[in-house]
Design an enzyme around this catalytic site. Sequence first.
Site, PDB file in Angstrom:
ATOM      1  N   GLY A  33      17.430 -38.531 -93.915  1.00 14.35           N
ATOM      2  CA  GLY A  33      18.134 -39.188 -95.171  1.00 14.35           C
ATOM      3  C   GLY A  33      17.266 -40.071 -95.808  1.00 14.35           C
ATOM      4  N   HIS A  37      14.478 -53.501 -94.847  1.00 15.15           N
ATOM      5  CA  HIS A  37      14.693 -54.097 -95.899  1.00 15.15           C
ATOM      6  C   HIS A  37      15.865 -55.229 -95.806  1.00 15.15           C
ATOM      7  CE1 HIS A  37      12.952 -50.092 -97.936  1.00 15.15           C
ATOM      8  NE2 HIS A  37      12.082 -51.205 -97.691  1.00 15.15           N
ATOM      9  N   SER A  75      14.167 -40.039 -99.225  1.00 16.84           N
ATOM     10  CA  SER A  75      13.607 -39.518-100.083  1.00 16.84           C
ATOM     11  C   SER A  75      11.839 -39.572-100.184  1.00 16.84           C
ATOM     12  CB  SER A  75      13.830 -39.747-101.614  1.00 16.84           C
ATOM     13  OG  SER A  75      13.922 -40.922-101.810  1.00 16.84           O
ATOM     14  N   ASP A  78      22.968 -51.835 -94.334  1.00 14.58           N
ATOM     15  CA  ASP A  78      24.075 -51.839 -93.627  1.00 14.58           C
ATOM     16  C   ASP A  78      24.155 -51.834 -92.127  1.00 14.58           C
ATOM     17  OD1 ASP A  78      24.250 -49.229 -92.422  1.00 14.58           O
ATOM     18  OD2 ASP A  78      24.151 -48.367 -94.272  1.00 14.58           O
ATOM     19  N   GLN A  92      15.698 -48.225 -93.303  1.00 15.06           N
ATOM     20  CA  GLN A  92      15.737 -48.864 -95.073  1.00 15.06           C
ATOM     21  C   GLN A  92      17.046 -49.417 -94.996  1.00 15.06           C
ATOM     22  OE1 GLN A  92      13.307 -46.455 -97.706  1.00 15.06           O
ATOM     23  NE2 GLN A  92      13.317 -45.221 -96.166  1.00 15.06           N
TER      24      GLN A  92
HETATM   25  P1  NAD Z   1      17.240 -42.659-101.610  1.00 14.91           P
HETATM   26  O1  NAD Z   1      18.211 -43.030-102.414  1.00 14.91           O
HETATM   27  O2  NAD Z   1      15.801 -42.669-102.139  1.00 14.91           O
HETATM   28  O3  NAD Z   1      17.232 -41.397-101.198  1.00 14.91           O
HETATM   29  C1  NAD Z   1      18.368 -40.705-100.347  1.00 14.91           C
HETATM   30  C2  NAD Z   1      17.947 -39.566 -99.477  1.00 14.91           C
HETATM   31  O4  NAD Z   1      19.218 -39.091 -98.795  1.00 14.91           O
HETATM   32  C3  NAD Z   1      17.636 -38.172-100.433  1.00 14.91           C
HETATM   33  O5  NAD Z   1      16.637 -37.696 -99.865  1.00 14.91           O
HETATM   34  C4  NAD Z   1      19.037 -37.528-100.249  1.00 14.91           C
HETATM   35  O6  NAD Z   1      18.449 -36.061-100.281  1.00 14.91           O
HETATM   36  C5  NAD Z   1      19.260 -37.605 -98.923  1.00 14.91           C
HETATM   37  N1  NAD Z   1      20.677 -37.535 -98.479  1.00 14.91           N
HETATM   38  C6  NAD Z   1      21.817 -37.437 -99.209  1.00 14.91           C
HETATM   39  N2  NAD Z   1      22.884 -37.116 -98.693  1.00 14.91           N
HETATM   40  C7  NAD Z   1      22.731 -36.984 -97.408  1.00 14.91           C
HETATM   41  C8  NAD Z   1      23.316 -36.632 -96.155  1.00 14.91           C
HETATM   42  N3  NAD Z   1      24.629 -36.402 -96.162  1.00 14.91           N
HETATM   43  N4  NAD Z   1      22.650 -36.484 -94.790  1.00 14.91           N
HETATM   44  C9  NAD Z   1      21.301 -36.587 -95.002  1.00 14.91           C
HETATM   45  N5  NAD Z   1      20.464 -37.039 -96.214  1.00 14.91           N
HETATM   46  C10 NAD Z   1      21.148 -37.194 -97.290  1.00 14.91           C
HETATM   47  O7  NAD Z   1      17.200 -43.645-100.293  1.00 14.91           O
HETATM   48  P2  NAD Z   1      16.050 -44.360 -99.493  1.00 14.91           P
HETATM   49  O8  NAD Z   1      14.781 -43.136 -99.462  1.00 14.91           O
HETATM   50  O9  NAD Z   1      16.631 -44.556 -98.232  1.00 14.91           O
HETATM   51  O10 NAD Z   1      15.506 -45.402-100.446  1.00 14.91           O
HETATM   52  C11 NAD Z   1      16.300 -46.074-101.158  1.00 14.91           C
HETATM   53  C12 NAD Z   1      16.439 -47.624-100.854  1.00 14.91           C
HETATM   54  O11 NAD Z   1      17.531 -48.017-101.393  1.00 14.91           O
HETATM   55  C13 NAD Z   1      16.075 -48.014 -99.673  1.00 14.91           C
HETATM   56  O12 NAD Z   1      15.236 -49.319 -99.790  1.00 14.91           O
HETATM   57  C14 NAD Z   1      17.392 -48.858 -99.136  1.00 14.91           C
HETATM   58  O13 NAD Z   1      17.148 -49.925 -98.698  1.00 14.91           O
HETATM   59  C15 NAD Z   1      18.259 -48.838-100.352  1.00 14.91           C
HETATM   60  N6  NAD Z   1      19.661 -48.285-100.162  1.00 14.91           N
HETATM   61  C16 NAD Z   1      20.202 -48.662 -98.890  1.00 14.91           C
HETATM   62  C17 NAD Z   1      21.495 -48.355 -98.901  1.00 14.91           C
HETATM   63  C18 NAD Z   1      22.410 -48.705 -97.466  1.00 14.91           C
HETATM   64  O14 NAD Z   1      21.999 -49.586 -96.730  1.00 14.91           O
HETATM   65  N7  NAD Z   1      23.229 -47.687 -96.971  1.00 14.91           N
HETATM   66  C19 NAD Z   1      22.327 -47.568 -99.550  1.00 14.91           C
HETATM   67  C20 NAD Z   1      21.633 -47.339-100.946  1.00 14.91           C
HETATM   68  C21 NAD Z   1      20.317 -47.640-101.231  1.00 14.91           C
END
Ligand code: NAD
Length: 228
Positions: free
Chosen positions: A170, A104, A172, A89, A86
């Site tokens: 990682g 996404h 939710s 990056d 999702q």
């Molecule tokens: P979310 O923000 O809903 O949930 C993040 C999850 O990551 C949580 O369950 C949390 O417990 C877990 N988490 C936190 N730290 C962690 C670690 N060190 N190791 C493993 N797990 C860890 O994220 P989501 O479910 O991916 O959905 C959010 C949406 O936001 C997606 O659609 C995504 O496209 C977007 N998003 C992307 C990025 C990125 O590209 N890096 C960053 C933020 C949001």
Amino acid sequence: MQKIVVLTGAGISAESGIPTFRDAGGLWEGYRVEDVASPEGWRKDRELVLDFYNQRRKGIRNSQPNPGHIALAELEKKYEVVVITQNIDDLHERGGSTNVMHLHGEIFKARSTVDESLIYDLGEKDIQVGDKCARGSQLRPHIVWFGEAVPMIEQAVLEVMEADIVMIIGTSMVVYPAAGLVQYAKKDIPIYFIDPNIPNGLNYKNLAAIPKKASEGVPEIVKKLIRE
Ligand code: NAD
């Protein structure tokens, strides 16, 4: 060769310094998600949306893959691996994974606002108001915003249906349709879920819940899978 499908969310990139937004109380680096990641936000203020992604792009460029991303690439020595993320990056690619599907979208790409098939690699560039596609329309980030369709979802379902093993890392499990993908897996295959906060109420038959951070939990499971 057995096939592993890996479903990843923002949590796998958290330890690379890219914040998840649910952990930040629904704000994404201080912005309301609706303002910067929805078609309504884009209609209201393009400059704000472009600035937001230009800043995120800079942050991502300066971040590095962590042991979680890197361990997943190791799996390719023994398995056919498809990473369905999702995340917008490019840390899976930089960590060495060669088959990554971005459900996404991708922050390092831009696309036309009149023709979805016109997609451009940004390279070192950002997107500014006034930057146009070949058909003369404003460029936007190549990202699926909230409320928009997820064009890759059908291909992702087909991959999950073929999996012999699923890993979920990682996420939710609240953003649909991505969260529903695992339902398409064959019923008796092993499912590894690595996240410090494993969601409640998961009823998969062979679930191994690993309540650890990605940098610790992923290398651990990868080591086990390579040994098997
Ligand atoms: P979310 O923000 O809903 O949930 C993040 C999850 O990551 C949580 O369950 C949390 O417990 C877990 N988490 C936190 N730290 C962690 C670690 N060190 N190791 C493993 N797990 C860890 O994220 P989501 O479910 O991916 O959905 C959010 C949406 O936001 C997606 O659609 C995504 O496209 C977007 N998003 C992307 C990025 C990125 O590209 N890096 C960053 C933020 C949001």
